[in-house]
Design a protein around this motif. Structure first.
Motif, mmCIF file in Angstrom:
data_model
loop_
_atom_site.group_PDB
_atom_site.id
_atom_site.type_symbol
_atom_site.label_atom_id
_atom_site.label_comp_id
_atom_site.label_asym_id
_atom_site.label_seq_id
_atom_site.Cartn_x
_atom_site.Cartn_y
_atom_site.Cartn_z
ATOM 1 N N VAL A 203 0.835 -1.197 0.000
ATOM 2 C CA VAL A 203 0.000 0.000 0.000
ATOM 3 C C VAL A 203 0.866 1.241 0.000
ATOM 4 O O VAL A 203 2.010 1.233 0.440
ATOM 5 C CB VAL A 203 -0.919 0.027 1.255
ATOM 6 N N ASP A 340 -11.995 1.203 -0.151
ATOM 7 C CA ASP A 340 -11.467 1.297 -1.512
ATOM 8 C C ASP A 340 -11.771 2.657 -2.135
ATOM 9 O O ASP A 340 -10.918 3.267 -2.791
ATOM 10 C CB ASP A 340 -12.066 0.188 -2.379
ATOM 11 N N GLU A 343 -9.484 5.263 -0.716
ATOM 12 C CA GLU A 343 -8.132 5.237 -1.277
ATOM 13 C C GLU A 343 -8.079 5.981 -2.609
ATOM 14 O O GLU A 343 -7.116 6.712 -2.889
ATOM 15 C CB GLU A 343 -7.661 3.793 -1.474
ATOM 16 N N VAL A 348 -4.439 7.059 0.073
ATOM 17 C CA VAL A 348 -3.906 6.362 1.256
ATOM 18 C C VAL A 348 -4.888 5.266 1.661
ATOM 19 O O VAL A 348 -6.097 5.464 1.629
ATOM 20 C CB VAL A 348 -3.709 7.337 2.442
ATOM 21 N N ARG A 349 -4.339 4.118 2.056
ATOM 22 C CA ARG A 349 -5.202 3.054 2.582
ATOM 23 C C ARG A 349 -5.203 3.146 4.100
ATOM 24 O O ARG A 349 -4.171 3.090 4.741
ATOM 25 C CB ARG A 349 -4.749 1.665 2.130
ATOM 26 N N ARG A 350 -6.410 3.251 4.671
ATOM 27 C CA ARG A 350 -6.559 3.504 6.101
ATOM 28 C C ARG A 350 -7.581 2.533 6.716
ATOM 29 O O ARG A 350 -8.532 2.935 7.364
ATOM 30 C CB ARG A 350 -6.983 4.963 6.335
#
Length: 432
Positions: A203, A340, A343, A348-350
């Protein structure tokens, strides 16, 4: 960005088995802790309600804290696995301690509050990171629907152990041994899950502050509507198993093992339906499917206004299991597609923060459940181990019918306005 997942069936199954542990200890706690400390140990309902409110506050605050911390963690084992690896043994030990009370009167209350707060820390640390792995390890809607179905099959087994079996276990061995046995089972499946989990998705990481992360999260309309709907659904999940022991004892006037019959009917009916809902979400998409599931679940509550026999109550409980199965499958699938979309919006993947904020809000459902039960029991004139008056009987009935029905109508409204309406056959995440 997300890459296509190539997880083996073995790793999917092992990851999914961790949900047995989560549901076993969570449901045993939510279903029996109020009954145990109020009706068995004799602590005032108001005191236990107050303790559960404190428990809910602490648990809620811990969720976004650990979520943000996990998103920012960098280690050779990944972002999520270290917290599970080092937290699962003390979590099992604290769960056991809850069922071995120390002291009487006020001392018993303070013991309960202290152990529960320590338990909260470990539970959130382990379970939040387990949940956050789901959208990272499995990236298509087809794969998520399949794995979510397996997770919920294991989860239902955990619920059956943690909700339907306690009367049989504590009736023969006592409450303390029951807690120790359940903790051992949970630890075994946690170990299997952690050994088989792998954070495979690369990521894009960006250090953003906690407040920035909160701002991004609550500016996401899909998340806000989802989490409000999820709150009311999770509230009913907490109300039903907590109210059933009072319902069987004081409304049906049935033996304690009738709890197992009603709760078992819910979960046994849910098991085959989990697969069906997994297929439906791929065909209809998450939004449409969750609305159908909520509607069926709500309608299944109404018979508890009138049932007087255990056999009829068991049939009504089986109806609840049909809708319940769909919601168990769908909630994490919905939250994963929200992550998704986030992002694509933020780069950013959170997962940690989203699951953490979801936990922050829905965990209030457990506290609200304890407050509702405490208020209804006290206000209606409930008396421990006595023949209840008509007001108390109606109050107990309402905890299994009117109250969850109204909560689910509110959930349905929020899911109706949920804005992500993609086809069930579309990709959930973009391949890199």
């Amino acid at each position: 960005m997300l890459s296509l997942s190539t997880a083996s069936f073995k790793s999917k199954l092992a990851y999914s088995s961790g949900n047995l542990s989560v549901n076993l200890i969570a449901q045993a706690f939510a279903s029996y802790i109020v009954f145990y400390y109020v009706d068995v140990l004799g602590v005032r309902p108001g005191l236990i309600s107050a303790a559960m409110v404190i428990h809910g506050i602490v648990n809620a605050v811990l969720n976004p804290f650990f979520g943000h911390l996990s998103d920012r963690t960098k280690s050779r084992w990944g972002r999520r696995i270290p917290y599970m690896l080092f937290g699962m043994v003390p979590l099992a030990a604290l769960f056991t301690a809850i069922w071995f009370p120390v002291g009487t009167g006020a001392a018993l209350f303070w013991y309960f509050l202290t152990i529960v707060l320590l338990y909260d820390v470990l539970f959130v640390m382990v379970v939040l990171n387990y949940s956050a792995l789901f959208p990272e390890m499995f990236t298509t809607i087809q794969e998520r629907a399949s794995v979510s179905s397996w997770r919920q099959m294991f989860g239902i087994v955990g619920m059956i152990i943690g909700v339907a079996l306690p009367p049989l276990v504590y009736g023969n061995l006592g409450w303390g041994p029951m807690g120790a046995i359940f903790a051992g089972i949970a630890l075994l499946f946690f170990i299997l899950m952690v050994m088989s989990s792998k954070e495979k998705i690369v990521v894009q990481r960006e250090d953003i502050s906690f407040l920035q992360s909160l701002k991004f999260t609550f500016s996401n309309k899909a998340f806000v509507l989802f989490v409000l709907g999820s709150f009311f659904v999770q509230f009913t999940f907490a109300v039903l198993p907590a109210a059933i022991p009072f319902f069987t004892k004081y409304v049906l006037r049935a033996p304690e093992d009738s709890n197992s019959i009603l709760l078992g009917a819910i979960f046994i009916a849910a098991i085959p339906c989990v697969y069906v809902w997994g297929r439906l979400v791929q065909k209809w998409g998450p939004r449409h499917t969750v609305m159908v599931a909520v509607s069926l679940y709500a309608l299944a509550m109404l018979p508890f206004l009138a049932v007087t026999k255990v056999a009829i109550a068991a049939l009504a409980a089986a109806g609840i299991g049909i809708g319940l199965a769909g919601l168990l499958v769908l909630l994490d699938v919905l939250l994963s597609e929200i992550i998704d979309e986030d992002e694509r919006r933020t780069g950013v993947r959170r997962e940690g923060m989203y699951f953490g904020m979801n936990g922050f809000i829905v965990r209030w459902g457990v506290s609200l459940q304890a407050v509702v039960l405490g208020v209804i029991l006290e206000a209606s004139g409930y008396v421990k181990d006595a023949l209840q008056n008509e007001t108390a009987v109606w109050g107990i009935r309402s905890m299994l019918s009117v109250i969850p029905f109204l909560a689910l109508i509110l959930a349905l409204i929020f899911f109706y306005f949920y804005p992500i309406r993609q086809s069930g056959q579309s990709r959930t995440g973009e391949a890199s």
